[in-house]
Design an enzyme around this catalytic site. Structure first.
Site, short mmCIF file in Angstrom:
data_model
loop_
_atom_site.label_atom_id
_atom_site.label_comp_id
_atom_site.label_asym_id
_atom_site.label_seq_id
_atom_site.Cartn_x
_atom_site.Cartn_y
_atom_site.Cartn_z
N HIS A 45 0.83 -1.19 0.00
CA HIS A 45 0.00 0.00 0.00
C HIS A 45 0.87 1.25 0.00
O HIS A 45 2.07 1.20 0.32
CB HIS A 45 -0.91 0.00 1.22
N GLU A 47 0.93 3.85 2.00
CA GLU A 47 1.48 4.22 3.31
C GLU A 47 2.69 3.36 3.66
O GLU A 47 3.70 3.85 4.16
CB GLU A 47 0.42 4.08 4.40
N CYS A 80 -2.18 -0.82 7.44
CA CYS A 80 -1.46 0.46 7.51
C CYS A 80 -1.76 1.17 8.81
O CYS A 80 -0.94 1.93 9.31
CB CYS A 80 -1.85 1.33 6.32
N ALA A 158 -17.63 8.56 -38.80
CA ALA A 158 -17.06 7.93 -39.99
C ALA A 158 -17.79 8.43 -41.23
O ALA A 158 -18.87 9.03 -41.16
CB ALA A 158 -17.19 6.41 -39.90
N SER A 164 -12.94 5.62 -40.95
CA SER A 164 -12.83 6.51 -39.79
C SER A 164 -11.39 6.78 -39.38
O SER A 164 -11.17 7.49 -38.41
CB SER A 164 -13.59 5.92 -38.60
N ARG A 180 -5.83 5.06 -21.88
CA ARG A 180 -5.78 3.60 -21.83
C ARG A 180 -4.87 3.14 -20.69
O ARG A 180 -5.20 2.19 -19.96
CB ARG A 180 -5.25 3.03 -23.15
#
Length: 316
Positions: A45, A47, A80, A158, A164, A180
């Site tokens: 994690h 922390e 944590c 398109a 397109s 992405r």
């Protein structure tokens, strides 16, 4: 300092699922002595990573974290909320409470019981925005869903022939690849898959390894290397996906909008006129203009080379 923690957490988005993309900064005497973000796959994690980086300098320091430190036990490591007192942290500043029922306030209670000063709500909106995918999965039971559309000035995707490539320029396409990289999964429809055979990978230098999982919206047969969603409602079974990017064509975009599952729309608008061509959307369930108002708000925008990015958030 909290904004720095948010920046660190944002860089981990798309890599931390099913865990949240948390950022953490440890400060002593006005200087950062340790920092970290949720590691790929969720551990360690943020922390824990920041405490390791700070070492002995953590004693008496202030820890800034975008999300309440976890309090639930795990086979993958200690909580944590235990590590922080053990390291000698004197004060903890938290962006938002963890809505996960396994922690939800218990982390704060553990810190206070250990004698640590705790302050919550600092940079709350920035923290929520950064971890919106995780929060959507916990609060709504599904990922945050972003719809990407590349359009002409007159809203076409398109030519009548279906051509397109490419409506937008290189800068806009590079921004799509960055989106992405920040997603856990990308989805297209069967039509887009058959027409374009898209790789849906990340082709930005240094980020190629962060290409997300690929999914098809189809009622047809399975395709090797792709996960299948039979309908938009199948997003509710994606328990290890925080952020889903929908890049499909008109039919896929329409299906998700008609089901009211889109939380954010990215419109990459090119300075071209197509005229007669393929529309970006079909019928999405609206029968009166009045019903269309108040559903979306413009939240951001930018110029990307010759193109323009428009960002809209669903008002819920």
């Amino acid at each position: 300092m909290m904004l720095e923690a948010v920046r660190l957490g944002e860089a981990a988005r798309g890599r931390s699922a099913p865990n949240p993309n948390v950022g953490c900064v440890i400060v002593f005497d006005g200087k950062i002595v340790g920092q970290g973000a949720t590691a790929p796959g969720g551990r360690p994690h943020a922390e824990a990573a920041a405490l390791k980086a700070a070492g002995k300098k953590a004693r008496g320091a202030t820890l800034y974290t975008t999300l309440e430190p976890c309090a639930h036990m795990s086979e993958r490591g200690p909580t944590c909320a235990q590590l922080i007192p053990e390291a000698g942290i004197a004060r903890v500043v938290i962006g938002i409470r963890d809505p996960d029922p396994r922690t939800n306030g218990d982390g704060i209670k553990m810190l206070k019981k250990a004698g640590i000063e705790v302050k919550t709500g600092v940079g709350k909106q920035a923290a929520r925005d950064s971890m919106s995918g995780f929060l959507s999965r916990i609060e709504r039971g599904r990922p945050r869903i972003t719809l990407k559309l590349a359009l002409s000035i007159d809203g076409k995707v398109a030519l009548p022939s279906g051509e397109s490539k490419w409506i937008t320029g290189e800068d806009a396409r590079a921004h799509v690849h960055l989106e992405r990289a920040k997603s856990d999964m990308i989805l297209v429809g069967r039509g887009t898959y058959l027409a374009d055979k898209p790789k849906l990978d990340v082709r930005l230098p240094g980020l190629e390894q962060w290409s997300p999982r690929r999914a098809l919206l189809t009622s047809g047969e399975a395709v090797a290397g792709w996960e299948i969603l039979k309908s938009p409602q199948d997003v509710y079974r994606l328990h290890d996906v925080n952020d889903l990017l929908v890049e499909g064509g008109s039919a896929t975009a329409t299906a998700f909008l008609a089901a009211d599952l889109v939380d954010r729309i990215l419109i990459y608008r090119a300075p071209i006129l197509v005229g007669e061509g393929k529309q970006s959307l079909g019928y999405i369930g609206l029968d009166a203009i009045a019903d269309a108002h108040g559903r979306w708000r413009a939240s951001d925008g930018a110029r990307l080379g010759i193109d323009r990015l428009e960002v809209y958030e669903r008002v819920r």
